[in-house]
Design a protein around this motif. Sequence first.
Motif, PDB file in Angstrom:
ATOM      1  N   MET A   1      26.824  82.628  40.594  1.00 42.11           N
ATOM      2  CA  MET A   1      26.892  81.821  41.817  1.00 42.11           C
ATOM      3  C   MET A   1      25.503  81.520  42.199  1.00 42.11           C
ATOM      4  SD  MET A   1      29.831  81.983  44.814  1.00 42.11           S
ATOM      5  CE  MET A   1      30.813  82.572  43.844  1.00 42.11           C
ATOM      6  N   PHE A   2      24.857  82.472  42.163  1.00 39.51           N
ATOM      7  CA  PHE A   2      23.468  82.286  42.939  1.00 39.51           C
ATOM      8  C   PHE A   2      22.676  81.307  42.323  1.00 39.51           C
ATOM      9  CE2 PHE A   2      18.901  83.046  43.238  1.00 39.51           C
ATOM     10  CZ  PHE A   2      18.756  83.254  44.506  1.00 39.51           C
ATOM     11  N   GLU A   3      22.876  81.048  40.883  1.00 38.92           N
ATOM     12  CA  GLU A   3      22.199  79.969  40.263  1.00 38.92           C
ATOM     13  C   GLU A   3      22.674  78.627  40.511  1.00 38.92           C
ATOM     14  OE1 GLU A   3      23.222  82.865  38.487  1.00 38.92           O
ATOM     15  OE2 GLU A   3      21.352  83.837  38.300  1.00 38.92           O
ATOM     16  N   GLN A   4      24.156  78.667  40.678  1.00 41.09           N
ATOM     17  CA  GLN A   4      24.690  77.317  41.221  1.00 41.09           C
ATOM     18  C   GLN A   4      24.355  77.128  42.480  1.00 41.09           C
ATOM     19  OE1 GLN A   4      28.560  78.546  40.303  1.00 41.09           O
ATOM     20  NE2 GLN A   4      28.917  77.327  38.575  1.00 41.09           N
ATOM     21  N   ALA A   5      24.149  77.935  43.417  1.00 40.31           N
ATOM     22  CA  ALA A   5      23.785  77.521  44.730  1.00 40.31           C
ATOM     23  C   ALA A   5      22.322  77.049  44.722  1.00 40.31           C
ATOM     24  CB  ALA A   5      23.914  78.844  45.479  1.00 40.31           C
ATOM     25  N   GLU A   6      21.618  77.727  44.076  1.00 39.85           N
ATOM     26  CA  GLU A   6      20.167  77.210  43.992  1.00 39.85           C
ATOM     27  C   GLU A   6      19.909  75.877  43.334  1.00 39.85           C
ATOM     28  OE1 GLU A   6      16.095  77.649  44.319  1.00 39.85           O
ATOM     29  OE2 GLU A   6      17.257  79.161  44.674  1.00 39.85           O
ATOM     30  N   ALA A   7      20.675  75.461  42.314  1.00 44.90           N
ATOM     31  CA  ALA A   7      20.744  74.122  41.868  1.00 44.90           C
ATOM     32  C   ALA A   7      21.188  73.055  42.959  1.00 44.90           C
ATOM     33  CB  ALA A   7      21.373  74.154  40.470  1.00 44.90           C
ATOM     34  N   ILE A   8      22.169  73.531  43.637  1.00 43.85           N
ATOM     35  CA  ILE A   8      22.669  72.466  44.613  1.00 43.85           C
ATOM     36  C   ILE A   8      21.748  72.339  45.631  1.00 43.85           C
ATOM     37  CG2 ILE A   8      24.786  72.333  46.310  1.00 43.85           C
ATOM     38  CD1 ILE A   8      26.294  73.717  44.198  1.00 43.85           C
ATOM     39  N   ALA A   9      21.089  73.228  46.085  1.00 42.15           N
ATOM     40  CA  ALA A   9      20.291  73.328  47.067  1.00 42.15           C
ATOM     41  C   ALA A   9      18.800  72.557  46.842  1.00 42.15           C
ATOM     42  CB  ALA A   9      19.710  74.694  47.524  1.00 42.15           C
ATOM     43  N   ARG A  10      18.457  72.717  45.491  1.00 37.06           N
ATOM     44  CA  ARG A  10      17.318  71.683  45.033  1.00 37.06           C
ATOM     45  C   ARG A  10      17.706  70.371  44.826  1.00 37.06           C
ATOM     46  NH1 ARG A  10      16.276  75.798  41.091  1.00 37.06           N
ATOM     47  NH2 ARG A  10      17.550  74.869  39.842  1.00 37.06           N
ATOM     48  N   GLU A  11      19.177  70.154  44.330  1.00 39.77           N
ATOM     49  CA  GLU A  11      19.651  68.730  44.098  1.00 39.77           C
ATOM     50  C   GLU A  11      19.606  68.091  45.633  1.00 39.77           C
ATOM     51  OE1 GLU A  11      23.850  66.895  43.151  1.00 39.77           O
ATOM     52  OE2 GLU A  11      23.208  68.227  41.745  1.00 39.77           O
ATOM     53  N   MET A  12      20.113  68.749  46.556  1.00 41.33           N
ATOM     54  CA  MET A  12      20.367  68.287  48.081  1.00 41.33           C
ATOM     55  C   MET A  12      18.984  68.261  48.930  1.00 41.33           C
ATOM     56  SD  MET A  12      23.897  69.593  48.740  1.00 41.33           S
ATOM     57  CE  MET A  12      24.305  68.843  50.446  1.00 41.33           C
ATOM     58  N   LYS A  13      17.977  68.947  48.209  1.00 40.45           N
ATOM     59  CA  LYS A  13      16.636  69.270  48.864  1.00 40.45           C
ATOM     60  C   LYS A  13      16.933  70.059  50.281  1.00 40.45           C
ATOM     61  CE  LYS A  13      14.711  65.547  46.572  1.00 40.45           C
ATOM     62  NZ  LYS A  13      14.237  64.225  46.561  1.00 40.45           N
ATOM     63  N   ILE A  14      17.634  70.969  50.117  1.00 41.57           N
ATOM     64  CA  ILE A  14      17.804  71.856  51.397  1.00 41.57           C
ATOM     65  C   ILE A  14      17.607  73.265  50.823  1.00 41.57           C
ATOM     66  CG2 ILE A  14      19.442  69.965  52.432  1.00 41.57           C
ATOM     67  CD1 ILE A  14      21.922  71.516  51.803  1.00 41.57           C
ATOM     68  N   SER A  15      17.771  74.040  51.939  1.00 40.87           N
ATOM     69  CA  SER A  15      17.470  75.618  51.597  1.00 40.87           C
ATOM     70  C   SER A  15      18.889  76.124  51.240  1.00 40.87           C
ATOM     71  CB  SER A  15      17.311  76.193  52.865  1.00 40.87           C
ATOM     72  OG  SER A  15      18.512  76.213  53.769  1.00 40.87           O
ATOM     73  N   ARG A  16      18.976  77.370  50.477  1.00 36.00           N
ATOM     74  CA  ARG A  16      19.959  78.044  49.876  1.00 36.00           C
ATOM     75  C   ARG A  16      20.937  78.267  51.148  1.00 36.00           C
ATOM     76  NH1 ARG A  16      16.320  80.630  46.850  1.00 36.00           N
ATOM     77  NH2 ARG A  16      16.686  82.611  48.412  1.00 36.00           N
ATOM     78  N   SER A  17      20.360  78.687  52.146  1.00 36.51           N
ATOM     79  CA  SER A  17      21.059  79.153  53.476  1.00 36.51           C
ATOM     80  C   SER A  17      21.873  78.004  54.065  1.00 36.51           C
ATOM     81  CB  SER A  17      20.310  79.675  54.530  1.00 36.51           C
ATOM     82  OG  SER A  17      19.193  79.119  55.035  1.00 36.51           O
ATOM     83  N   ALA A  18      21.396  76.540  54.082  1.00 37.52           N
ATOM     84  CA  ALA A  18      21.954  75.370  54.278  1.00 37.52           C
ATOM     85  C   ALA A  18      23.291  75.269  53.598  1.00 37.52           C
ATOM     86  CB  ALA A  18      21.129  74.491  54.590  1.00 37.52           C
ATOM     87  N   VAL A  19      22.977  75.378  52.266  1.00 35.24           N
ATOM     88  CA  VAL A  19      24.227  75.541  51.268  1.00 35.24           C
ATOM     89  C   VAL A  19      25.211  76.354  51.631  1.00 35.24           C
ATOM     90  CG1 VAL A  19      24.774  75.615  48.775  1.00 35.24           C
ATOM     91  CG2 VAL A  19      22.549  74.304  49.499  1.00 35.24           C
ATOM     92  N   VAL A  20      24.904  77.743  52.054  1.00 33.92           N
ATOM     93  CA  VAL A  20      26.004  78.355  52.432  1.00 33.92           C
ATOM     94  C   VAL A  20      26.615  78.003  53.646  1.00 33.92           C
ATOM     95  CG1 VAL A  20      26.209  80.946  53.170  1.00 33.92           C
ATOM     96  CG2 VAL A  20      24.814  80.316  51.003  1.00 33.92           C
TER      97      VAL A  20
END
Length: 52
Positions: A1-20
Amino acid sequence: MFEQAEAIAREMKISRSAVVAIALEEFIRRRIGIVPLGEKSNGKIVVASTDN
């Protein structure tokens, strides 16, 4: 799940904490019955929220 969050954060150009934070907000909205942003409510797409 961490890797998915990391990929989404990169794609959206936001931090992982913002994704969470976004995921948590959507979970809470679904849990209490509020239509998540971007989904249809009575035929209209919800694009913004003024709820605090």
